[in-house]
Scaffold this active site. Sequence first.
Site, PDB file in Angstrom:
ATOM      1  N   ASP A  31      -0.859  10.574   9.095  1.00 21.33           N
ATOM      2  CA  ASP A  31       0.090  11.699   9.377  1.00 21.33           C
ATOM      3  C   ASP A  31       0.872  11.914   8.116  1.00 21.33           C
ATOM      4  OD1 ASP A  31       1.666   9.102   9.242  1.00 21.33           O
ATOM      5  OD2 ASP A  31       3.207   9.912  10.375  1.00 21.33           O
ATOM      6  N   THR A  52      -2.638   4.793   9.554  1.00 25.31           N
ATOM      7  CA  THR A  52      -1.278   4.635   8.948  1.00 25.31           C
ATOM      8  C   THR A  52      -0.368   5.735   9.577  1.00 25.31           C
ATOM      9  OG1 THR A  52      -1.927   6.373   7.244  1.00 25.31           O
ATOM     10  CG2 THR A  52      -2.482   4.118   6.837  1.00 25.31           C
ATOM     11  N   ASN A  79      12.888   0.087  11.029  1.00 28.24           N
ATOM     12  CA  ASN A  79      13.157   1.201   9.999  1.00 28.24           C
ATOM     13  C   ASN A  79      13.836   2.139  10.771  1.00 28.24           C
ATOM     14  OD1 ASN A  79      10.892   1.912  10.756  1.00 28.24           O
ATOM     15  ND2 ASN A  79      10.019   2.071   8.682  1.00 28.24           N
ATOM     16  N   PHE A 101       8.562   2.981  12.685  1.00 27.77           N
ATOM     17  CA  PHE A 101       8.229   4.348  12.820  1.00 27.77           C
ATOM     18  C   PHE A 101       6.921   4.479  13.609  1.00 27.77           C
ATOM     19  CE2 PHE A 101       6.520   8.865  11.707  1.00 27.77           C
ATOM     20  CZ  PHE A 101       7.666   9.469  12.404  1.00 27.77           C
ATOM     21  N   ASN A 102       6.072   4.288  12.988  1.00 22.99           N
ATOM     22  CA  ASN A 102       4.549   4.696  13.606  1.00 22.99           C
ATOM     23  C   ASN A 102       4.585   4.037  15.181  1.00 22.99           C
ATOM     24  OD1 ASN A 102       3.744   5.803  11.337  1.00 22.99           O
ATOM     25  ND2 ASN A 102       2.729   3.942  10.556  1.00 22.99           N
ATOM     26  N   HIS A 118       4.163   1.455   2.216  1.00 29.92           N
ATOM     27  CA  HIS A 118       3.389   1.155   3.430  1.00 29.92           C
ATOM     28  C   HIS A 118       1.960   1.225   3.705  1.00 29.92           C
ATOM     29  CE1 HIS A 118       7.745   0.865   4.851  1.00 29.92           C
ATOM     30  NE2 HIS A 118       7.786   2.240   4.549  1.00 29.92           N
ATOM     31  N   ASP A 119       1.707   2.498   3.727  1.00 25.66           N
ATOM     32  CA  ASP A 119       0.154   2.942   3.895  1.00 25.66           C
ATOM     33  C   ASP A 119      -0.799   2.468   2.838  1.00 25.66           C
ATOM     34  OD1 ASP A 119       1.550   3.890   6.173  1.00 25.66           O
ATOM     35  OD2 ASP A 119       1.618   6.076   5.764  1.00 25.66           O
TER      36      ASP A 119
HETATM   37  C1  BDR Z   1       5.660   4.100   8.133  1.00 28.11           C
HETATM   38  O1  BDR Z   1       6.432   5.486   8.687  1.00 28.11           O
HETATM   39  C2  BDR Z   1       5.942   6.403   8.063  1.00 28.11           C
HETATM   40  O2  BDR Z   1       7.041   7.214   7.813  1.00 28.11           O
HETATM   41  C3  BDR Z   1       5.318   6.112   6.878  1.00 28.11           C
HETATM   42  O3  BDR Z   1       4.545   7.143   6.514  1.00 28.11           O
HETATM   43  C4  BDR Z   1       4.586   4.991   7.210  1.00 28.11           C
HETATM   44  O4  BDR Z   1       3.372   5.162   7.813  1.00 28.11           O
HETATM   45  C5  BDR Z   1       6.458   3.204   7.830  1.00 28.11           C
HETATM   46  O5  BDR Z   1       7.258   2.608   8.781  1.00 28.11           O
HETATM   47 CA    CA Z   2       2.316   7.112   7.839  1.00 22.82          CA
END
Ligand code: BDR
Ligand code: CA
Length: 319
Positions: A10, A127, A166, A173-174, A243-244
Amino acid sequence: MVQRIILDMDPGIDDALAIILALRSPELQVEAITTVSGNVHVDQASKNALKIVESMPDLKKKPEVAKGVSKPLSRELTTAEAVHGKDGLGDSNLPEPKQPLSKKHAVDLMIEKVLSSKEGELTIVTTGPLSNLAFALLKEPRIAENVGQLIMMGGAFGVTKYGFGNVTPAAEFNIYSDPEAAMIVLKSGLHITAVGLDVTMDPSALITPREYEKMRSAKTKGAELVRRITRSHMASFGFLALHDPMAVAVAIDPSLVTRKKYFVEVETRGEYTRGQTIADRRGNLRPKTVRVGNPITLCTGVLGEKFIKLFMNRVILQT
Ligand code: BDR
Ligand code: CA
């Protein structure tokens, strides 16, 4: 041996960096980039994937980019422009892409690529929210047997002291974005390695002002591009979590992380805990009851310095 991968994502600042790392790594062959709504709506995410691919004109082969689902399975979409900028790429104003999107839907392309590959040959690296993969598994469950492995950036499992939420105190988030999709994927029987916040937030794996300074002084095209995408994020947050790119790095060099298998559940109902990923860390204290699904492999530690070196060499200093 070159590993064939699909990147499902994304983009997203750090997704963009993950694309660059994957395309600059001879160990990987990116078969396709499939996009999903997450950091931004899938229309923008698709445009961003194309923008990044086109910002690397020297590539011998450009991967196909296919647009995927526009919202989570059963939730409203929550995006993250506050972190990634209005355009999802740090308001970098990269030129509009010329390459068209694939005519195929991301879910269909994913199924096609998996089923036409030899068993175990293809790796999927996700990701973003897991909506595309969940749809693909619902549409064609046979893909679970054919995919070699899924390396997913997502979750916060409490297996290191950095493994807490987070987007909320409980969730990453994901997974938060589409917890029902995450549940389908985690219970699918796929061989999963989860790269969670437990390792991506390890301070040794972050871009600090010191690394950023190296980016600022590097005269390469890579450095220029990454500066453009990350400038406003660095100014607002003072550091950048990769992260990704770490999920891609684990595909390139599995020795960058330590791992351990756990049974994991995803919270889909909690009032404060939507999207929490609960790893059963009880070990011998766990009652020997029947468990549903397979344990998945969680990353429990990262060689941060080695990871940052790989990232800097390939993304910043190479071109
Ligand atoms: C993930 O959330 C997104 O904002 C970043 O791209 C990453 O994949 C980290 O929590
Ligand atoms: Ca991402």
